[in-house]
Design an enzyme around this catalytic site. Sequence first.
Site, PDB file in Angstrom:
ATOM      1  N   ASN A   1       0.870  -1.178   0.000  1.00 52.03           N
ATOM      2  CA  ASN A   1       0.000   0.000   0.000  1.00 52.03           C
ATOM      3  C   ASN A   1       0.906   1.227   0.000  1.00 52.03           C
ATOM      4  OD1 ASN A   1      -1.800   2.031   0.485  1.00 52.03           O
ATOM      5  ND2 ASN A   1      -2.448   1.317   2.508  1.00 52.03           N
ATOM      6  N   TRP A   2       0.961   1.873  -1.146  1.00 54.60           N
ATOM      7  CA  TRP A   2       1.903   2.997  -1.280  1.00 54.60           C
ATOM      8  C   TRP A   2       1.366   4.288  -0.656  1.00 54.60           C
ATOM      9  CZ3 TRP A   2       3.968   2.472  -7.061  1.00 54.60           C
ATOM     10  CH2 TRP A   2       4.578   1.217  -7.189  1.00 54.60           C
ATOM     11  N   LYS A   3       0.133   4.279  -0.223  1.00 61.84           N
ATOM     12  CA  LYS A   3      -0.482   5.446   0.436  1.00 61.84           C
ATOM     13  C   LYS A   3      -0.267   6.713  -0.429  1.00 61.84           C
ATOM     14  CE  LYS A   3      -0.074   3.003   4.782  1.00 61.84           C
ATOM     15  NZ  LYS A   3       0.116   3.037   6.222  1.00 61.84           N
TER      16      LYS A   3
ATOM     17  N   HIS B   1      -9.228   0.868   5.221  1.00 62.09           N
ATOM     18  CA  HIS B   1      -7.935   1.119   5.861  1.00 62.09           C
ATOM     19  C   HIS B   1      -8.129   2.038   7.079  1.00 62.09           C
ATOM     20  CE1 HIS B   1      -3.835   2.306   6.608  1.00 62.09           C
ATOM     21  NE2 HIS B   1      -3.482   1.222   5.936  1.00 62.09           N
TER      22      HIS B   1
ATOM     23  N   GLU C   1      -6.505   4.448   8.106  1.00 62.58           N
ATOM     24  CA  GLU C   1      -6.327   5.877   7.819  1.00 62.58           C
ATOM     25  C   GLU C   1      -7.596   6.468   7.203  1.00 62.58           C
ATOM     26  OE1 GLU C   1      -2.681   5.296   5.692  1.00 62.58           O
ATOM     27  OE2 GLU C   1      -1.758   4.647   7.561  1.00 62.58           O
TER      28      GLU C   1
ATOM     29  N   GLY D   1       2.937   2.118  10.810  1.00 62.51           N
ATOM     30  CA  GLY D   1       3.867   3.243  10.649  1.00 62.51           C
ATOM     31  C   GLY D   1       4.575   3.633  11.933  1.00 62.51           C
TER      32      GLY D   1
ATOM     33  N   GLY E   1       3.213  -1.173   4.204  1.00 62.24           N
ATOM     34  CA  GLY E   1       3.193   0.266   3.943  1.00 62.24           C
ATOM     35  C   GLY E   1       4.588   0.765   3.613  1.00 62.24           C
ATOM     36  N   GLY E   2       5.257   1.323   4.602  1.00 68.25           N
ATOM     37  CA  GLY E   2       6.558   1.960   4.399  1.00 68.25           C
ATOM     38  C   GLY E   2       7.566   1.110   3.630  1.00 68.25           C
TER      39      GLY E   2
END
Length: 249
Positions: free
Chosen positions: A9-11, A94, A96, A172, A233-234
């Site tokens: 997930n590159w956000k 998600h 977020e 994160g 993520g990161g």
Amino acid sequence: MRTKIVAGNWKMNKTLQETETLAAELAAKLPDTEAEVIVAPTFVNLTAAVRSLENSTIQVSAQNMHFAENGAFTGEISADMLLDINVEVVILGHSERRSHFGETDDFLAKKVSAALAKNMRIIFCFGEELEDRKSGNHFNIVESQLKNALFNLDASAFKSIVLAYEPVWAIGTGETASPEQAQEMHAFIRETMAAKYDNTTANNISILYGGSVKPANAREIFSKPDVDGGLIGGAALNSDDFIAIVRAI
Ligand code: 13P
């Protein structure tokens, strides 16, 4: 049997050029693996990612979508718009989206129905906050998130759904759930699915873990029997790290 999946997930990261570079690196370096590999760039770069990955086995997912077919929903994206550019997977729920944009279980239930109606595949995210974990309420929270957003569906719908357990306190933060904590919750999720539906549905659904997965901890987390892969993520923003995580599975 359920499939192993590693999804990135590159956000809200990567410009157009950076998207093309990362996609090309992933396509070039992807090891032979039975796991499915999925990446989710931001909306504006989906077309470029699809193009960059068209000769690879890596699939492209959106990070969100709206439930309406079309209409006066400024800033939103519909299922048809995604399908039109060959994006058939979507991340929904998600944390977020829940915490920064107020998406509730009821709202997510509508998105899930809309995506299923269009034969899209869904990566459905959920997970407890730190206070829930501290107060021992984490199982109740996870059960209610599943119940409120998904348990109106027929068992057959789960062929198109991947579950992603992402404890909010691990996203994160560098703090990962221990492999034992992940396994405990994933086993609980599978039991909850079996109690609501049946053993076949519960055993066939892939349940991913997300929250500070890195090359250094991926192997141990993925070795747990009810952990079928990860939502990253990161560490998905760097091709070497992401590929190392894919190798770990
Ligand atoms: P991190 O891997 O950066 O903790 O993010 C996890 C996540 O939210 C994936 O959707």
